[in-house]
Motif scaffolding. Structure first.
Motif, short mmCIF file in Angstrom:
data_model
loop_
_atom_site.label_atom_id
_atom_site.label_comp_id
_atom_site.label_asym_id
_atom_site.label_seq_id
_atom_site.Cartn_x
_atom_site.Cartn_y
_atom_site.Cartn_z
N GLU A 36 81.54 43.23 41.82
CA GLU A 36 82.40 42.04 41.92
C GLU A 36 83.73 42.21 41.18
O GLU A 36 84.52 41.27 41.12
CB GLU A 36 81.66 40.82 41.34
N HIS A 37 83.97 43.38 40.62
CA HIS A 37 85.19 43.59 39.83
C HIS A 37 86.44 43.39 40.70
O HIS A 37 86.45 43.74 41.88
CB HIS A 37 85.19 45.01 39.25
N PRO A 38 87.52 42.81 40.15
CA PRO A 38 88.75 42.57 40.93
C PRO A 38 89.31 43.83 41.60
O PRO A 38 89.89 43.73 42.69
CB PRO A 38 89.72 42.03 39.88
N ILE A 39 89.15 44.99 40.97
CA ILE A 39 89.67 46.22 41.59
C ILE A 39 88.87 46.55 42.85
O ILE A 39 89.44 46.93 43.88
CB ILE A 39 89.61 47.39 40.58
N VAL A 40 87.56 46.37 42.78
CA VAL A 40 86.72 46.60 43.97
C VAL A 40 87.07 45.59 45.05
O VAL A 40 87.19 45.94 46.24
CB VAL A 40 85.22 46.52 43.60
N ALA A 41 87.24 44.33 44.64
CA ALA A 41 87.60 43.29 45.62
C ALA A 41 88.93 43.62 46.29
O ALA A 41 89.09 43.42 47.51
CB ALA A 41 87.67 41.94 44.90
N TYR A 42 89.88 44.14 45.53
CA TYR A 42 91.18 44.52 46.08
C TYR A 42 91.03 45.63 47.12
O TYR A 42 91.63 45.58 48.20
CB TYR A 42 92.11 44.96 44.95
N MET A 43 90.22 46.62 46.77
CA MET A 43 90.04 47.75 47.69
C MET A 43 89.36 47.31 48.98
O MET A 43 89.72 47.78 50.07
CB MET A 43 89.22 48.85 47.01
N LEU A 44 88.41 46.38 48.88
CA LEU A 44 87.76 45.87 50.09
C LEU A 44 88.74 45.06 50.93
O LEU A 44 88.79 45.19 52.16
CB LEU A 44 86.55 45.00 49.70
N ALA A 45 89.51 44.23 50.26
CA ALA A 45 90.46 43.36 50.98
C ALA A 45 91.54 44.16 51.68
O ALA A 45 92.08 43.72 52.71
CB ALA A 45 91.08 42.36 50.00
N HIS A 46 91.88 45.34 51.13
CA HIS A 46 92.96 46.15 51.71
C HIS A 46 92.44 47.35 52.48
O HIS A 46 93.19 48.31 52.73
CB HIS A 46 93.92 46.59 50.60
N ASN A 47 91.15 47.30 52.83
CA ASN A 47 90.54 48.36 53.66
C ASN A 47 90.75 49.76 53.09
O ASN A 47 91.06 50.71 53.81
CB ASN A 47 91.09 48.29 55.10
N LEU A 48 90.60 49.87 51.77
CA LEU A 48 90.78 51.17 51.11
C LEU A 48 89.47 51.93 50.98
O LEU A 48 89.44 53.02 50.40
CB LEU A 48 91.39 50.95 49.72
N LEU A 49 88.38 51.35 51.50
CA LEU A 49 87.07 52.00 51.43
C LEU A 49 86.49 52.14 52.82
O LEU A 49 86.69 51.29 53.70
CB LEU A 49 86.12 51.15 50.55
N ASP A 50 85.73 53.23 53.02
CA ASP A 50 85.13 53.42 54.34
C ASP A 50 84.00 52.42 54.57
O ASP A 50 83.54 51.73 53.65
CB ASP A 50 84.64 54.86 54.51
#
Length: 816
Positions: A271-285
């Motif tokens: 739930e960390h904000p950095i993880v949330a950012y990466m999910l929101a910006h499609n930075l993860l497969d």
């Protein structure tokens, strides 16, 4: 006297009710005792665990009444909660109807067991009057800054449309409908219990000696104070660029700064904000995103079991070595502890080690044992000596913690901080059967407190409970109201409070009397007199949440000026479970015992006697039908043998020196039982040994025929047994003593003085016999008796030495 349980018990239950026998006095000059059992949820019928709990508290209450104390021994019902709504769905009944029908039934069961509860102070936490006072306290807490509202990540059941506590999530699914839970951002009300974390921890020392050590340890661990190092991990230039320049760093907290040189990866909570950012910006497969979603939808309890994680494709810079450290997301990292980010040192942390082994991450050892070789097949977590740690090589690890924190602070890299596992208490529940939270949402004024003169905010009766969603939210009119500030149309808060709120102050409410019951929760004078609770009895399962929340509320009420003390419960007794066939009683296992059936067959006193005799109260109790029969037979004999006594209005005066040996022995056993009884309530709580003492005294009385000794024995024994088997004890007391023996009993030391002593007799150091001689026998008399006792061992032998050890033995040394 014949033992007719049904007749005797009804007689005395009516007598106690008609005479208000259990109502405390308003004379505050008397010495008091406040005896309290943890109150029950009104599930419908008592189980044997209830019977054990309340039999223990009743024994305390009755004993202290005998001793002349002003005793408060109340009972109530923790009557809000989800089970009432479940029953409404299942049976088509209203939660209030179901709850109060059950309360009426359980009160009758209490009555039939002879429990000496104050009838005039009974309460149910779902009573509107209770809600009125509680809502007033909530408003005061909000004004004090101890209640706030914010968004939180909660367990949500999509089927039942409600929040679930972590304990209600089983293997990632709702405990009721097996629907997979999801994590949902929702507005939630929180009590600022963390404001009292340090005091809740330090004040545990005040409870030492009065509370079980196990409970104190459990609370200490739950609060979880830890001192450590907080510092930032900065992203490498490439990783900073990957994140679009949105994040330069994140902070981490560690209690093991001595292992800093062993960091081989870092991990974030899902739930960390950095993880949330990466999910929101499609930075993860897609696979990584799915793995993170699965982690987020697991409860914090399940996330501590099987380790799982995913690489984020980012690196951070080690603050001391400058090396690149890979960043992962890991399910075992929680947002509600520290900052939701950790440095991982698999060589010296078991959790980090398991994760590193699973994902083939580097393991770098930096602490070795002071003696022997370092085993790299497991995490070394003991105190040792640093190596591979630059200037700190050779430093003992426990010393290195402070030195490394000092280094970080000197270089401006980090600082020493204190963290707690304890988090603020979320009290919002999206259900009907609970106390409404007294707030209003106004478009003009925002969140507004209701005015106290408008309390209570009561629940509407005309609701439909389907199990889906919050009935208060769906009610057509209840939530619509006027803003208390501006008078415009507004919406009432539809969340209700966690039922732990009600149980966090109910012990204070019992301090009010009929005189002010309707007008105030309690008065300062009443609280000052009755509190704290002298004996609090309940199950070990409440060691953390209820007891911690009650301690928190007490400190809050102190700071609000309601009370003047820090802790609510002076002594805590945690009783063991009642088992049958080696397992906890439960309907699903088919091993329950119905208290009503026991009362009908044997009587309430038999159930009470068995409960207190079968095991010490803090240990588990195994149900035993033959032992119940044995308890019944003892009471029957106790009644029948009362025919040996003579009626009297004071204890018989007996010339002890003139008695026969058997009569003296009987008196000794009676007073031994009395001595045990006095110790049980003040020191040991071992009711079983007290009852065993009474049984031994009965056997001794039965071996003699002196009417005065019988009468004295029953004068004392029926008083000892009144807290245990009150109906029979009162019947005997009334018949023979006019109830005048139910008062403090005096120990007579004369009965413990033996007329004779027993000495061992040995020949050449080998035990050969035993003699009984007068206590004041001379040495020559002892030797003569000893020689006669071992005549066959010394016949024809020359005695060369005679040794007398006072009060112990005679040793004869012979030749040949």
């Amino acid at each position: 006297m014949q033992y007719e349980a049904n007749i005797i018990e009804k007689k005395w239950q009516n007598f106690w009710r008609e005479n208000r026998s259990f109502e405390p006095s308003e004379d505050f000059s008397k010495e008091k005792k406040y005896i309290l059992s943890m109150f029950p949820f009104p599930s419908g019928r008592l189980h044997m665990g209830h019977v054990r709990n309340y039999t223990i508290s009743d024994a305390f209450a009755r004993y202290y009444r005998q001793m002349g104390f002003n005793v408060l021994h109340p009972i109530g019902f923790d009557s809000f909660g989800m089970p009432a709504e479940n029953a409404a769905i299942k049976n088509g009944s209203h939660p209030k109807t179901w709850t109060y029908d059950n309360i009426d039934y359980m009160k009758q069961e209490f009555y039939s067991l002879g429990f000496s509860f104050s009838k005039e102070r009974e309460l149910a936490t779902s009573d509107e009057l209770y809600t009125k006072f509680e809502q007033g306290f909530i408003i005061d807490m909000y004004n004090k800054g101890l209640l706030y509202r914010k968004e939180g990540l909660l367990n949500w059941c999509p089927h039942d449309q409600t929040v679930l506590a972590n304990e209600q999530v089983v293997e990632g699914c709702c405990w009721r409908c097996d629907t997979p839970i999801v994590k949902k951002e929702m507005n939630q009300y929180y009590f600022k219990i963390t404001h009292y974390a340090d005091e809740l921890l330090s004040d545990l020392s005040k409870l030492e000696g009065g509370w079980p050590k196990q409970v104190l340890t459990m609370q200490e661990n739950w609060i979880g104070k830890s001192n450590g190092l907080e510092f930032d991990l900065h992203f490498t230039q490439d990783s900073h660029a990957k994140l679009g320049g949105s994040f330069k760093s994140f902070d981490v907290f560690t209690t093991r700064p001595d292992t800093i040189y062993g960091v081989s990866y870092a991990a974030l909570a899902p739930e960390h904000p950095i993880v949330a950012y990466m999910l929101a910006h499609n930075l993860l497969d897609e696979a990584t995103a799915s793995a993170i979603a699965a982690m987020k939808n697991s409860s914090s309890i399940d996330r501590q079991k099987e380790k799982s994680g995913a690489a984020l494709g980012l690196d951070v810079v080690h603050p001391l070595t400058g090396e690149a450290v890979p960043l992962w997301v890991a399910n075992f990292v929680l947002m509600d502890y520290g900052s939701g980010a950790v440095m991982a040192v698999p060589a010296h942390d078991e959790r980090d080690f398991d994760f590193a082994k699973k994902y083939d991450l580097p393991i770098k050892a930096v602490i070795r044992p002071t003696e022997g070789e370092l085993d790299l097949d497991s995490a070394f977590t003991e105190v040792g000596v640093l190596f591979n740690s630059a200037e700190f090589d050779g430093t003992a690890s426990d010393v290195a913690k402070a030195k490394i924190i000092e280094h970080f602070e000197k270089e401006g890299l980090g600082r020493k901080v204190t963290n707690f596992k304890l988090k603020d208490w979320g009290v919002s529940r999206q259900r009907y059967w609970g106390a409404p939270i007294p707030f209003v949402h106004c478009e003009s004024c925002g969140l507004v407190m209701e005015k106290k003169e408008n309390l209570p905010i009561a629940l509407p009766h005309d609701i439909e409970i389907t199990g889906e969603g919050n009935p208060l939210e769906k009610h057509p009119t209840w939530k619509h109201c006027k803003c208390p500030e501006c008078g415009k149309d507004a919406i009432r808060e539809t969340d209700t409070m966690d039922t732990f709120v009600e149980s966090s102050w109910y012990f204070l409410r019992f301090c009010a009397s009929q005189a002010n019951w309707e007008t105030e929760a309690f008065s300062a004078e009443q609280i000052k007199y009755w509190m704290g609770v002298d004996h609090y009895i309940g199950g070990i399962e409440h060691a953390i949440l209820h007891l911690l929340y009650a301690r928190f509320f007490t400190k809050v009420f102190r700071d609000l000026g309601y009370v003047e003390f820090d802790e609510p419960f002076d002594r805590l007794l945690t009783q063991g479970m009642v088992l049958k066939d080696g397992a906890k009683m439960s309907k699903s296992k088919g091993n329950t015992v119905d208290p009503d059936a026991i009362i009908e067959k044997y009587g309430a006193d038999t159930a009470r006697l068995f409960i207190l005799f079968a095991a010490p109260p803090t240990q588990e109790l195994e149900w035993n039908d033959s032992a119940v029969e044995g308890a019944f037979r003892f009471i029957k004999r106790f009644c029948e043998r009362s025919e040996n006594i003579s009626a009297c209005e004071s204890i018989p005066q007996i010339d002890h020196a003139a008695l026969l040996k058997e009569e003296k022995y009987a008196r000794k056993k009676v007073y031994e039982a009395l001595k045990r009884a006095q110790e049980v309530y003040t020191e040991r709580y071992t009711f079983n040994t007290m009852i065993a003492g009474v049984m031994e005294a009965m056997n001794a009385l039965n071996a003699q025929n002196n009417s005065d000794v019988w009468s004295e024995g029953y004068w004392i024994l029926s008083a000892i047994l009144e807290p245990v088997i009150p109906h029979v004890a009162c019947e005997i007391s009334e018949k023979y003593f006019g109830l005048k023996n139910l008062a403090p009993q005096k120990l007579l030391e004369e009965v413990f003085v033996e007329d004779t002593i027993t000495l061992g007799v040995s020949v050449n150091g080998k035990a050969r016999g035993e003699i009984e001689v007068a206590r004041d026998a001379s040495k020559d008399e002892m030797l003569a008796a000893a020689k006669e006792n071992v005549a066959k061992w010394i016949e024809g032998k020359e005695i060369i030495k005679e040794i007398v050890v006072p009060n112990k033995l005679v040793n004869l040394v012979i030749k040949g």
